[in-house]
Design a protein around this motif. Sequence first.
Motif, PDB file in Angstrom:
ATOM      1  N   MET A 138      -1.235   3.576   6.597  1.00 17.40           N
ATOM      2  CA  MET A 138      -0.408   2.140   6.112  1.00 17.40           C
ATOM      3  C   MET A 138      -1.311   0.470   6.475  1.00 17.40           C
ATOM      4  SD  MET A 138       1.439   4.055   4.662  1.00 17.40           S
ATOM      5  CE  MET A 138       2.355   2.959   3.717  1.00 17.40           C
ATOM      6  N   ARG A 139      -1.937   0.727   7.128  1.00 21.88           N
ATOM      7  CA  ARG A 139      -2.668  -0.912   7.085  1.00 21.88           C
ATOM      8  C   ARG A 139      -3.172  -1.194   6.058  1.00 21.88           C
ATOM      9  NH1 ARG A 139      -4.335  -0.675  12.053  1.00 21.88           N
ATOM     10  NH2 ARG A 139      -2.847  -1.183  12.811  1.00 21.88           N
ATOM     11  N   ASN A 140      -4.175  -0.510   5.476  1.00 23.54           N
ATOM     12  CA  ASN A 140      -4.627  -0.346   4.534  1.00 23.54           C
ATOM     13  C   ASN A 140      -4.320  -0.221   3.152  1.00 23.54           C
ATOM     14  OD1 ASN A 140      -7.704  -0.116   3.476  1.00 23.54           O
ATOM     15  ND2 ASN A 140      -8.119   1.616   3.516  1.00 23.54           N
ATOM     16  N   VAL A 141      -3.013   0.027   3.080  1.00 23.39           N
ATOM     17  CA  VAL A 141      -2.464   0.205   2.110  1.00 23.39           C
ATOM     18  C   VAL A 141      -2.074  -1.735   1.802  1.00 23.39           C
ATOM     19  CG1 VAL A 141      -0.327   0.515   0.577  1.00 23.39           C
ATOM     20  CG2 VAL A 141      -1.985   2.331   1.432  1.00 23.39           C
ATOM     21  N   ARG A 142      -1.347  -1.687   3.242  1.00 21.11           N
ATOM     22  CA  ARG A 142      -0.426  -3.851   2.661  1.00 21.11           C
ATOM     23  C   ARG A 142      -1.538  -4.449   3.369  1.00 21.11           C
ATOM     24  NH1 ARG A 142      -2.089  -7.120   6.821  1.00 21.11           N
ATOM     25  NH2 ARG A 142      -2.688  -5.900   8.848  1.00 21.11           N
ATOM     26  N   LYS A 143      -3.254  -4.498   3.243  1.00 18.09           N
ATOM     27  CA  LYS A 143      -4.057  -4.941   3.467  1.00 18.09           C
ATOM     28  C   LYS A 143      -4.460  -5.316   1.613  1.00 18.09           C
ATOM     29  CE  LYS A 143      -5.797  -5.202   7.504  1.00 18.09           C
ATOM     30  NZ  LYS A 143      -7.984  -4.437   8.319  1.00 18.09           N
ATOM     31  N   SER A 144      -3.914  -4.401   0.624  1.00 12.99           N
ATOM     32  CA  SER A 144      -4.366  -4.235  -0.893  1.00 12.99           C
ATOM     33  C   SER A 144      -3.540  -5.179  -1.702  1.00 12.99           C
ATOM     34  CB  SER A 144      -4.698  -3.224  -0.934  1.00 12.99           C
ATOM     35  OG  SER A 144      -3.611  -2.499  -1.107  1.00 12.99           O
ATOM     36  N   LEU A 145      -1.895  -4.705  -0.446  1.00 15.61           N
ATOM     37  CA  LEU A 145      -0.917  -5.461  -1.143  1.00 15.61           C
ATOM     38  C   LEU A 145      -1.576  -7.492  -1.508  1.00 15.61           C
ATOM     39  CD1 LEU A 145       1.800  -3.879  -0.308  1.00 15.61           C
ATOM     40  CD2 LEU A 145       1.175  -3.802  -2.836  1.00 15.61           C
TER      41      LEU A 145
END
Length: 293
Positions: A138-145
């Motif tokens: 989920m951190r990786n998803v957040r960084k992509s936003l």
Amino acid sequence: MADKVYVDNVEATAAWNTVLFDRFSEYRHIFVTALRRFGDDALAGDPPNAGDRILDVGCGFGDTSRQLALIAGPDSHVTGIDAAERFIAAAVEEAEADAAENVAFRVADVQTEPLGGPYDYAFARMGTMFFANPVAAMRNVRKSLRPGGRLVMVVWRRKLDNEWMYRSEQVVDRHVPKPDAEASEALTCGPGPFSMANADTTGDILKAAGFDTISFRRIDIDMLVGGDPEEAVAVALALGPAAETVRLAGDDAERVRPLIERDLLALAGEYRTASGEVVAPASAWVVGARAPA
């Protein structure tokens, strides 16, 4: 069943790329019909904006990706990501047949690989519960936003509120000694579909991943689990908690399979509707969050 420690997504990816892909494909008319109702509700309550760049996490066959592209319009672009190559191959083929020009797909492990972006909106329909390390994913998803970008995901609520999955597993448990997942050679799907059922736990995962403005909205529906009782039994033994126990138990389960099928058929009869379909109560969370502005 002994808890299994997952250090990466390799085993879950292998499972979804082999036996689970085959079973999901066979009963897609049941699973996608059921899951789409949850996804439709989530998207009606918090849709992407026109022209958004969108990430679809755990896109599977890509039907959610194409739906997101239609909602956000021709100026939008959707990237569907899944760790299983066979799902992505199917998604690409179906998008081409549908002439969906603003949709693209790629194979990637959301926990460890770059996801592209920046995206305005990330969506996941039952696609975030199988990570070995959900905080990292989920951190990786957040960084992509982009800053202020939105996350909307649908996850199962507790097993007890999903009656068919809960009670079918109880039927299997009456006949089969609980297998040791660590000792079994059968592939598992990772932490499993109910790993984000607890709102406090999931909220903590998202906070640790760097999200804020976290919200939970409950959806309860009557979910189709089979066109008739026989199909409902086959579906229960194909995917879900009961199916996983049977797969892990191996020969121990096969020896009593006729008894399991008999009792599941009786259970399905309790949920049979006037039309003959088997429909049972089901419950999920729609989880919302934002990347900090």
